[in-house]
Design an enzyme around this catalytic site. Structure first.
Site: not given
Ligand code: ADP
Ligand code: ASP
Ligand code: MG
Length: 814
Positions: A554, A578, A605, A612, A666, A677, A681
């Site tokens: 989710t 995330k 990951e 990736l 998203e 976002d 990351k």
């Protein structure tokens, strides 16, 4: 001569009795045989229940009696359709006696051990009669002998001790003269020296057979039951358990003492010195090889032969500084228990002598506490020792094997296997002979413990993973499909048995401890119970399966807030969400710590670059001692898609809409277009590189128009894209004029991170980045000039699902 014993299930129905008769008929063609039978399956329990009910003035004892009666009459009728009268007449007379006995118990309100033995004896007396009469009608050479006339005991009712001198003589004298080929004996029942009815203890028909086999020194004793031998562990609790081909007397005794009900523990004793082999066979599957118990169990493959468990255990702990160095405490403790006739199953004492820990049957716990506290009253009053502590709802699990002593590290493996699965060990005992290592654990963990230990010691071949997936939308659905497709491959090539044990979307959830059948999971889920996040957690926790992994597919904050709870239960977490990893540094590092503490992997990951292998590569660099100096990356598949398709012939609004429609953004496109976002990351990469950083520390120069940044709904936001087309075209024109491409870049340099739109000149590795691709360049001490580059599709349901899949397999391979 051979002795065969048939247990309750074997004589539990007319169909099974017919099987038994077939087996006996075949055997009796070669040899004279003695057949010991149990009561019809479940009857002993029912007799005891009726007795208890009558004692408690509960008139339902009459119903229980009628059930007992009906079961017997039905079996007789089914076995002998044409000649039941004489058998029924006899059985009814016995049943009348039983009824009178129950009425008597009801009347006087009392069920003494002596009466209890009289009561339960009806079970074997009836079954043996019915079987032998049925066989007579089938013209077999058969007779029945009442074992109460042969087996003589003391008056220790409900578990009497055998007087072997008299018993052996009785048996030998009787069998010297018999003319029939088959002799049927009721198991379990006996008589005392003064003629009272006694019994040999629950499960004691096995023992009857062993006593007879030893008295006559027969060549083999066969125990016929409802499973194909003595298994590596209880087959009712561990599906993968399998029958042990050969086992020594010592091992069989140890396993049965520690709960392997298939053999009544005292059974081995009479046949041991005479070296009469015991063969355990399955009445329902007579061709199966079964188990041979003998001294010739040399073909040892594993040092551990079996695992068993005893339930309903209480642990008594006697503690106090007053015990140290003072002799006699243990003696008084054990004497007290012995006087109360309380059996001690397990003992441990710390070398400081500061405490003694005892495992006993839970039913004795109350009496034990009373007696011990009374005996140590003075010492307790003087604070030399504490009142005894009683813990209940415990079980003992034991590893058994003659050969364990010759192998190092078995107990280490046992305890670490249990520890990894969050099974708390309350006490440990290992006999000096090292034939047995036992641990006391909570009752609720028994099934998981047996399955995990069985996997560790008997199926090292395959590892079972149990995943619980929440959020089966776009990506989740692909993940389930991939799991289904790959399941055979994983079993055959990686020895991983991957099962989905729980599934949920925002509406419903389903669970199956044996693994959900993935063929029609959607229909099953549609009719599942109402989903809640707590409900999902509680169910996952209470199923208590080994190697459990929670998979979060989710983008939900409340789901992310539960990771800590999962990790604390030693349940691994795999997330493409995330939120947790990019939340406060405190929370991120707490989850990392919990993962280490509870030995539960936490993998994410797919948080960066979808499928990736970016984080895995980074982790490997760091683990091997490298240090990251700089990271340059394009990390947003959606922004890359947008800027690759936006130019002076397209409209910004249309391109963003298309990206959303194809599932690259998203649900709320502002999260991508505002750069949040991407910032999340690079934050995660910075943290995984060992830098303590928070989202606020990342500089983010937005490229959106003023009104786009201020919009307060997704719809409003789209409207600003139309209105501000000029703003976006200007961005394009500026880059185009310099022969550059617009790329949304994330950077980490000297511990500082930033994200923003950049004009990338021709020749730069980012310049030709196509479609929704991502690229990451790691500059490290080992890669100072030519960076390590990872590049490829960085968004999309299929690749994200395979990234999740890879995390799950990483756990499986560990
Ligand atoms: P019977 O009525 O034939 O004497 P029991 O019920 O006493 O049979 O014993 C057989 C049962 O023992 C099996 O059905 C199984 O549930 C239980 N059992 C427990 N541990 C083991 C084991 N290690 N191997 C085989 N059976 C076991
Ligand atoms: N019928 C007895 C019991 O159930 C003895 C036996 O079956 O071995 O305990
Ligand atoms: Mg039994």
């Amino acid at each position: 001569m051979k002795v065969l014993k048939f247990g309750g299930t074997s004589v539990g129905s007319a169909k099974n009795i017919n099987n038994v008769i077939d087996i006996l008929t075949a055997y009796s063609k070669k040899d004279a045989i003695i057949c010991v039978v149990s009561a019809v399956g479940g009857i002993t329990d029912k007799l005891l229940l009726a007795g208890k009910q009558a004692q408690n003035k509960d008139t339902r004892f009459k119903e229980t009696f009628h059930t007992i009666k009906d079961i017997h009459l039905n079996i007789i009728n089914e076995l002998n359709p044409s000649y039941t009268d004489d058998i029924i007449a006899y059985v009814e007379t016995r049943l009348d006696e039983l009824k009178n006995l129950l009425d008597g118990i009801y009347l006087i309100n009392e069920l003494s051990p002596k009466t209890s033995d009289k009561l339960v004896s009806f079970g074997e007396l009836l079954s043996s009669y019915i079987i032998s009469e049925t066989m007579k009608h089938r013209s077999l050479s058969v007779d029945r002998k009442n074992a109460q006339e042969l087996i003589i005991t003391n008056s220790n009712f409900t578990k009497a001790e055998v007087d072997y001198n008299i018993t052996n003589k009785n048996i030998r004298d009787y069998f010297k003269t018999v003319a029939q080929q088959i002799t049927i004996l009721p198991g379990f029942v006996s008589k005392s020296l003064v003629g009272e009815q006694t019994t040999l203890g629950r499960g004691g028909s096995d023992f009857t057979a062993a006593i007879v086999a030893a008295a006559l020194k027969v060549e083999q004793l066969e125990i016929w039951t409802d499973v194909s031998g003595m298994y590596t562990t209880n087959p009712k609790l561990v599906k993968q358990a399998y029958p042990i081909k050969k086992i020594s007397y010592q091992e069989a005794m140890e396993l049965s003492h520690f709960g392997a009900k298939v053999l009544y523990p005292p059974t081995v004793q009479p046949v041991l010195d005479l070296e009469i082999p015991i063969h355990i066979k399955n009445t329902l599957e007579p061709e199966a090889a079964g188990t041979i118990i003998s001294n010739d169990a040399v073909n040892v493959t594993s040092p551990v032969k079996g695992i068993s468990n005893i339930g309903h255990i209480a642990l008594l702990t006697l503690e106090g500084s007053g015990m140290v160095g003072i002799p006699g405490f243990s003696k008084r403790l054990f004497e007290t228990l012995s006087q109360e006739k309380i059996n001690v199953i397990l003992i441990t004492q710390a070398s400081s002598e500061h405490s003694i820990c005892l495992g006993i049957e839970e039913k004795d716990a109350h009496e034990a506490k009373k007696a011990i506290d009374a005996v140590f009253e003075n010492e307790i009053a003087l604070n030399k020792i504490n009142p005894i502590i009683v813990e209940t709802n415990l079980s003992i699990i034991a590893l058994v094997g003659d050969n364990m002593k010759n192998h190092q590290g078995i107990s280490g493996k046992m305890f670490s296997t249990l520890g990894k699965n969050n099974i708390n060990i309350r006490a440990i005992a290992q006999g000096a002979s090292e034939k047995n290592i036992s641990a006391v654990i909570s009752e609720k963990d028994v099934k998981k413990a047996l399955n995990t230990l069985h996997e560790q010691f008997f199926e090292i071949e395959t590892k079972q993973l149990n995943v619980f997936i929440t959020g089966v939308g776009n990506v989740g659905e692909k993940l389930v499909d991939q799991i289904e497709q790959q399941s055979t491959y994983l079993k055959e090539n990686l020895k991983i048995n991957l099962r989905v044990a729980g599934l949920s979307n925002s509406r419903t959830m389903i669970f199956n401890e044996n693994g959900i059948d993935l063929k029609n999971w959607k229909d099953q889920l549609a009719s599942g119970e109402k989903a809640t996040l707590e409900g999902f957690f509680e169910n996952t926790k209470s199923l208590n399966l080994r190697n459990s992994i929670f998979v979060d597919v989710t983008a939900n904050k409340d789901v992310a807030n539960l990771y800590a709870d999962y990790l604390r239960q030693s349940i691994g977490v795999v997330a493409c969400n995330k939120i947790a990893c990019s939340s406060d540094y405190e929370n991120y590092s707490l989850l990392k710590r919990l993962s280490l503490k509870y030995n539960a992997p936490y993998l994410f990951e797919t948080n960066v670059g979808a499928g990736l292998p970016i984080i895995d590569t980074l982790n490997n660099l760091i683990a091997s001692g490298d240090k990251v100096t700089s990271i340059q990356a394009v990390l947003s598949g959606s922004l890359n898609f947008v800027f690759n398709n936006f130019n002076d012939t397209t409209k910004f609004y249309d391109v963003v809409k298309q990206a959303a429609a194809e599932g690259y953004t998203e649900p709320d496109p502002r999260i991508d277009l505002s750069g949040v976002d991407v910032a999340r990351k690079i934050l995660i990469l910075a943290r995984e590189s060992g830098i303590q950083m928070n989202l606020e520390d990342i500089s983010n120069i937005p490229f959106l128009s003023e009104s786009g940044l201020k919009s307060d709904s997704v719809d409003d936001f789209y409207q600003t894209l139309i209105a501000d087309e000029g703003h976006y075209q200007a961005l394009y024109a500026s880059a185009n004029a310099k022969n550059s491409q617009l790329k949304y870049v994330a950077q980490l340099n000297n511990g500082k991170a930033n994200v923003g739109l950049q004009e990338i000149p021709e020749g730069h590795p980012f310049y030709n980045l196509e479609g929704k691709d991502n690229i990451v360049m790691f500059y490290t001490q080992r890669y100072p000039e030519q960076p390590m580059i990872i590049k490829g599709a960085g968004a999309g349901a299929e690749v994200t699902a395979s990234g999740l899949f890879a995390d799950i397999i990483r756990i499986g391979n560990n």
